[in-house]
Design a protein around this motif. Structure first.
Motif, PDB file in Angstrom:
ATOM      1  N   ASP A   5       0.865  -1.030   0.067  1.00  0.00           N
ATOM      2  CA  ASP A   5       0.135   0.051   0.085  1.00  0.00           C
ATOM      3  C   ASP A   5       0.707   1.405   0.023  1.00  0.00           C
ATOM      4  OD1 ASP A   5       0.942   0.091   2.695  1.00  0.00           O
ATOM      5  OD2 ASP A   5      -0.829  -0.627   3.608  1.00  0.00           O
ATOM      6  N   SER A   6       0.194   2.494  -0.037  1.00  0.00           N
ATOM      7  CA  SER A   6       0.919   3.939  -0.122  1.00  0.00           C
ATOM      8  C   SER A   6       1.987   3.676   1.014  1.00  0.00           C
ATOM      9  CB  SER A   6      -0.107   4.737  -0.086  1.00  0.00           C
ATOM     10  OG  SER A   6      -0.732   4.591  -1.361  1.00  0.00           O
ATOM     11  N   ALA A   7       1.392   3.224   2.312  1.00  0.00           N
ATOM     12  CA  ALA A   7       2.245   3.467   3.684  1.00  0.00           C
ATOM     13  C   ALA A   7       3.647   2.589   3.285  1.00  0.00           C
ATOM     14  CB  ALA A   7       1.568   3.075   4.765  1.00  0.00           C
ATOM     15  N   LEU A   8       3.514   1.543   2.661  1.00  0.00           N
ATOM     16  CA  LEU A   8       4.632   0.667   2.558  1.00  0.00           C
ATOM     17  C   LEU A   8       5.682   1.514   1.598  1.00  0.00           C
ATOM     18  CD1 LEU A   8       6.640  -1.957   2.753  1.00  0.00           C
ATOM     19  CD2 LEU A   8       5.103  -2.766   0.714  1.00  0.00           C
ATOM     20  N   THR A  10       5.810   4.604   0.769  1.00  0.00           N
ATOM     21  CA  THR A  10       6.356   5.882   1.426  1.00  0.00           C
ATOM     22  C   THR A  10       7.491   5.550   2.376  1.00  0.00           C
ATOM     23  OG1 THR A  10       4.079   6.857   1.623  1.00  0.00           O
ATOM     24  CG2 THR A  10       5.794   7.660   3.158  1.00  0.00           C
ATOM     25  N   LYS A  11       7.534   4.351   3.013  1.00  0.00           N
ATOM     26  CA  LYS A  11       8.735   3.963   3.744  1.00  0.00           C
ATOM     27  C   LYS A  11       9.747   3.476   2.791  1.00  0.00           C
ATOM     28  CE  LYS A  11       5.759   2.222   7.679  1.00  0.00           C
ATOM     29  NZ  LYS A  11       5.737   0.838   8.441  1.00  0.00           N
ATOM     30  N   LYS A  14      11.370   6.746   1.346  1.00  0.00           N
ATOM     31  CA  LYS A  14      12.104   7.376   2.488  1.00  0.00           C
ATOM     32  C   LYS A  14      13.318   6.929   2.795  1.00  0.00           C
ATOM     33  CE  LYS A  14      11.454   9.644   6.988  1.00  0.00           C
ATOM     34  NZ  LYS A  14      10.421   9.713   8.244  1.00  0.00           N
ATOM     35  N   GLU A  24       4.318  13.235  -3.416  1.00  0.00           N
ATOM     36  CA  GLU A  24       2.965  12.531  -3.129  1.00  0.00           C
ATOM     37  C   GLU A  24       3.217  11.186  -3.800  1.00  0.00           C
ATOM     38  OE1 GLU A  24      -1.640  12.950  -3.517  1.00  0.00           O
ATOM     39  OE2 GLU A  24      -0.467  14.156  -4.941  1.00  0.00           O
ATOM     40  N   LYS A  26       0.622   7.674  -4.606  1.00  0.00           N
ATOM     41  CA  LYS A  26      -0.534   7.356  -4.497  1.00  0.00           C
ATOM     42  C   LYS A  26      -0.885   6.228  -5.407  1.00  0.00           C
ATOM     43  CE  LYS A  26      -2.268  11.178  -7.638  1.00  0.00           C
ATOM     44  NZ  LYS A  26      -3.099  12.152  -7.818  1.00  0.00           N
ATOM     45  N   GLU A  88      10.410  -5.441   5.567  1.00  0.00           N
ATOM     46  CA  GLU A  88       8.989  -5.196   5.238  1.00  0.00           C
ATOM     47  C   GLU A  88       8.461  -5.765   3.980  1.00  0.00           C
ATOM     48  OE1 GLU A  88       6.704  -2.031   7.048  1.00  0.00           O
ATOM     49  OE2 GLU A  88       8.698  -1.041   7.514  1.00  0.00           O
TER      50      GLU A  88
END
Length: 295
Positions: A5-8, A10-11, A14, A24, A26, A88
């Protein structure tokens, strides 16, 4: 099952590409089965294999897409960077150049015959690129470009299991016809999954072909299966004429379309009305289009 998902994403960005961490992220509107795709900022996309079986696609695309991109008139995905596995997410992944466009539908194409012509010309262009060192069809691309007989048992089982819905005799004859010829020429480049979800349009015209995960070298007949999954009678004829395809290759293309529709119907007939109906309609289209050769 890995939750992508977007959270993964993003990590991952980063951690491995902090220079893009402010952008962004998405999910795209239409994401494939083999890979999950996310929009990164304005100009990039992130592409992550959804399971172990799709991991070989990463290295293949990283190696070959920059080469093919230089020789094709239409834009195709171009790798910008390659991500690594972490705690992850256990697989390598890609960052590609973003390509603008809408996923093709019958409604957003201005002229279906012109679209068939343009797609056929793209495939001819792809097939004309030197393929002498390309990846031969095999497990890495689920045998797209290999002899269709690799799916013989699966197809015949699906025909038998659904003989209360479809004419077993007709489907068997069409399948036998598909297996009755082979690609006798040198292997050529093939996309492997020329389907609605992998084709983009802008202003009603073909603008890009994406998702080269099952790219390979071999018999290109699988790339013509869209003749029965998307085109109508007139545009199907245009597509065939542009490809300048012989009857044996056309029969194998029909076989690829039939195999995919059969296994999709078999898998989803009791669980997914939309997918099973789409597959059912493809099989009916194949049968109706084949009336002359079966008479």
């Amino acid at each position: 099952m890995i939750k992508i998902d977007s959270a993964l994403v993003t990590k991952l960005i980063k951690e491995q590409f902090p220079e893009w961490a402010h952008l962004e992220i998405k999910p795209v509107k239409v994401s494939g089965h083999d890979n999950r795709t996310f929009h990164l900022g304005i100009d990039m996309s992130v592409r992550l294999p959804s399971a172990l079986g799709y991991v070989p696609q990463v290295e293949k695309e990283q190696k070959w897409l920059p080469i093919l991109e230089q020789k094709l008139s239409l834009p195709i995905p171009s790798p910008i960077a390659k991500g690594k596995a972490n705690e992850e997410y256990p697989f390598p992944w890609s960052i590609n150049k973003w390509i603008e466009g809408e996923t093709v539908t019958r409604e957003n194409v201005k002229d279906l015959k012109q679209f068939a012509n343009d797609l056929g010309e793209f495939l001819i262009e792809l097939q004309s690129i030197d393929a002498s060192e390309g990846p031969l069809a095999g497990a890495h691309n689920f045998y797209r470009g290999a002899p269709l007989s690799v799916y013989d048992h699966e197809s015949r089982n699906a025909i038998k299991n659904n003989r209360d819905v479809f004419d077993e005799s007709i489907l068997t004859r069409l399948w036998d016809l598909a297996l009755d010829s082979k690609w006798e020429r040198d292997p050529v480049w093939l996309h492997g999954d020329i389907a609605v979800g992998n084709i983009l349009v802008q202003d009603g015209k073909l603008s890009s072909v994406i998702d080269f995960g099952v790219l390979g070298v071999g018999d290109p007949s699988c790339d013509a299966a869209i003749a029965w999954t998307f085109f109508d009678n007139e545009s199907r004829k245009v597509f065939k004429d542009v490809l300048n395809i012989d009857e044996g290759t056309w029969n194998r293309a029909r076989g690829w379309a039939l195999w995919k529709a059969l296994i999709t119907y078999e898998e989803h007939k009791n669980s997914d009305i939309i997918k099973s109906k789409e597959a059912y309609n493809v099989i009916l289209t194949i049968v109706e289009d084949s009336t002359i050769i079966l008479s």
